[in-house]
Motif scaffolding. Sequence first.
Motif, short mmCIF file in Angstrom:
data_model
loop_
_atom_site.label_atom_id
_atom_site.label_comp_id
_atom_site.label_asym_id
_atom_site.label_seq_id
_atom_site.Cartn_x
_atom_site.Cartn_y
_atom_site.Cartn_z
N LEU A 1 0.94 -1.36 -0.08
CA LEU A 1 0.01 0.33 -0.10
C LEU A 1 0.91 1.40 0.05
O LEU A 1 0.66 2.28 -0.43
N SER A 2 2.08 1.27 0.70
CA SER A 2 2.82 2.39 1.08
C SER A 2 3.62 2.70 -0.18
O SER A 2 3.49 4.12 -0.79
N ALA A 3 4.01 1.30 -1.46
CA ALA A 3 4.21 1.92 -2.87
C ALA A 3 3.17 2.66 -3.47
O ALA A 3 3.54 2.77 -4.49
N MET A 4 2.05 1.98 -3.36
CA MET A 4 1.26 2.05 -4.60
C MET A 4 0.45 3.47 -3.74
O MET A 4 0.47 4.25 -5.10
N ILE A 5 0.99 4.46 -2.79
CA ILE A 5 0.47 5.49 -2.70
C ILE A 5 1.68 6.12 -2.89
O ILE A 5 1.27 7.60 -3.55
N ARG A 6 2.96 6.19 -3.16
CA ARG A 6 4.25 6.80 -3.93
C ARG A 6 4.85 6.00 -3.60
O ARG A 6 5.81 4.79 -2.80
N PRO A 7 6.07 6.20 -5.26
CA PRO A 7 7.15 4.98 -5.43
C PRO A 7 7.57 4.74 -4.33
O PRO A 7 8.33 5.91 -3.94
N ILE A 8 8.43 3.30 -3.42
CA ILE A 8 9.27 3.76 -2.31
C ILE A 8 10.65 3.43 -3.63
O ILE A 8 11.57 2.79 -3.44
N SER A 9 11.54 4.40 -2.59
CA SER A 9 13.02 4.72 -2.57
C SER A 9 13.75 3.60 -1.45
O SER A 9 13.11 3.63 -1.03
N VAL A 10 14.45 2.85 -2.44
CA VAL A 10 15.47 1.75 -2.38
C VAL A 10 16.85 2.45 -1.72
O VAL A 10 17.14 2.21 -2.72
N LYS A 11 17.30 1.90 -0.11
CA LYS A 11 18.85 1.94 -0.09
C LYS A 11 19.59 0.76 -0.90
O LYS A 11 18.92 -0.31 -0.87
N TYR A 12 20.53 0.51 -1.33
CA TYR A 12 21.65 -0.05 -1.21
C TYR A 12 21.64 -1.25 -0.71
O TYR A 12 21.54 -2.45 -0.63
N SER A 13 21.64 -0.87 0.44
CA SER A 13 22.20 -1.57 2.06
C SER A 13 20.77 -2.02 2.37
O SER A 13 20.86 -3.48 2.38
N THR A 14 19.58 -1.49 1.89
CA THR A 14 18.56 -2.13 2.43
C THR A 14 17.86 -3.65 1.35
O THR A 14 17.87 -4.41 1.78
N LEU A 15 18.98 -3.20 -0.34
CA LEU A 15 18.71 -4.15 -0.85
C LEU A 15 19.61 -5.11 -0.56
O LEU A 15 19.20 -6.90 -0.03
N LYS A 16 21.20 -4.96 -0.25
CA LYS A 16 21.70 -6.49 -0.01
C LYS A 16 21.69 -7.06 1.29
O LYS A 16 22.68 -7.68 1.33
N LYS A 17 21.07 -5.72 2.42
CA LYS A 17 22.03 -6.07 3.78
C LYS A 17 20.44 -7.22 4.30
O LYS A 17 20.33 -7.79 5.15
N ILE B 1 16.76 -6.47 4.20
CA ILE B 1 16.05 -7.56 3.30
C ILE B 1 16.24 -9.09 3.51
O ILE B 1 15.80 -9.96 3.67
N PRO B 2 17.89 -9.52 2.57
CA PRO B 2 18.43 -10.49 2.86
C PRO B 2 18.15 -11.37 4.20
O PRO B 2 18.22 -11.77 5.12
N ILE C 1 8.00 -14.47 -0.92
CA ILE C 1 7.53 -12.76 -1.09
C ILE C 1 8.58 -11.95 -0.96
O ILE C 1 8.84 -11.46 -1.66
N THR C 2 9.50 -12.17 0.13
CA THR C 2 11.02 -11.88 0.41
C THR C 2 11.28 -12.00 -0.72
O THR C 2 12.19 -10.68 -1.09
N VAL C 3 12.16 -12.87 -1.57
CA VAL C 3 12.70 -13.05 -2.69
C VAL C 3 11.76 -12.08 -3.64
O VAL C 3 12.72 -10.81 -4.12
N PHE C 4 10.59 -12.30 -4.50
CA PHE C 4 9.58 -11.13 -4.53
C PHE C 4 10.37 -9.52 -4.52
O PHE C 4 10.23 -9.16 -5.49
N LEU C 5 10.62 -9.38 -2.52
CA LEU C 5 10.43 -8.10 -2.57
C LEU C 5 12.35 -7.17 -2.90
O LEU C 5 12.30 -6.35 -3.52
N ILE C 6 12.88 -8.61 -2.40
CA ILE C 6 13.88 -7.92 -3.57
C ILE C 6 14.35 -7.65 -4.86
O ILE C 6 15.02 -6.92 -5.26
N LEU C 7 13.68 -8.53 -5.53
CA LEU C 7 14.13 -8.72 -6.84
C LEU C 7 13.60 -7.25 -7.35
O LEU C 7 13.55 -6.35 -8.34
N PHE C 8 11.70 -6.90 -6.67
CA PHE C 8 10.73 -5.37 -6.79
C PHE C 8 12.27 -4.55 -6.81
O PHE C 8 12.05 -3.70 -7.23
N SER C 9 12.85 -4.26 -5.63
CA SER C 9 13.52 -3.68 -5.69
C SER C 9 15.22 -3.52 -6.12
O SER C 9 16.28 -2.72 -5.45
#
Length: 317
Positions: free
Chosen positions: A87-103, A105-106, A281-289
Amino acid sequence: MLLSFLLLILGLTFVSIGADKVVEGASAIAKKLRVSDLVIGLTIVSFGTSAPELVVNIVSSIKKNSDIALGNIVGSNIFNILVVAGLSAMIRPISVKYSTLKKEIPLSFLAAVSVLALGNKGNNLPSIITRGDGIVLLSFFAIFAAYVFEMAKKDREMFEEMEMERLKNISTWLAVLYVVGGLAGLVIGGRWIVSSATQIARALGVSDKMIGLTIVAAGTSIPELATSLVAAVKGNSEIALGNVIGSNIFNIFFILGISAVLNPVYYPTALNVDIALLLIITVFLILFSRDLKINKIEGALMVATYVGYTAYLIIRG
């Protein structure tokens, strides 16, 4: 019925105001401490909004009701990713930090894997998450806490002069009061929403099973939902996403760890399906990010997935 509606409106008001103050106060604290909003989102905000899950699980563990303790955590984590982040992304696209993607979320993926591994220790199923397992989970949480502390130190070293105009002249004590008072409003308002919605649903003839699978299941995640949505509206995606990821890590490593230490947690094999979904869904969160952004379409897909999952829960009973 009238009292239930009034309580529902009052609960929504408390949650709305509380979420607004948490985001405003947390952002001000981040600037005053010269750390990023992400650090605050991963710690103060995510831990604070996980207070309902912590209370529910401690009480459940003391009463030796481990079904609630484990189901509450897994259900909340699924809700956090699919609904809160979606829902947060539907309101406004979420910017993801590189550290969030690599550390980060995994690390939340590792948390889900650890539950699956601890719950399936060999052929003698169903299994038990023991006190020793709880200590292992708490050890992982200590590592996560140390990682965030290091991140905060680097932020302070790299931080430029504070932008005083963005602080809106909020003093430190007032910013802390905003966060503490806002979190209290989220917890109290969330309880009123669940209580009143349950009474209204029963009055309309909705079954207890349906109420349990919908209203109560999502109830403990109301603080995360409200805080992330307000952060998204204000364009503060670091708090919006940090809140989700931090809550998921906190829920498993700390809350489940504490629950297991208090009393060994029974792990039903049926939960493997839900854990598998959490991993997917966590894997998809990584892919989306991967492009360091979660867009509105991806957010809509996440919410639609939760609708399908709820339908599955109702059918499964």
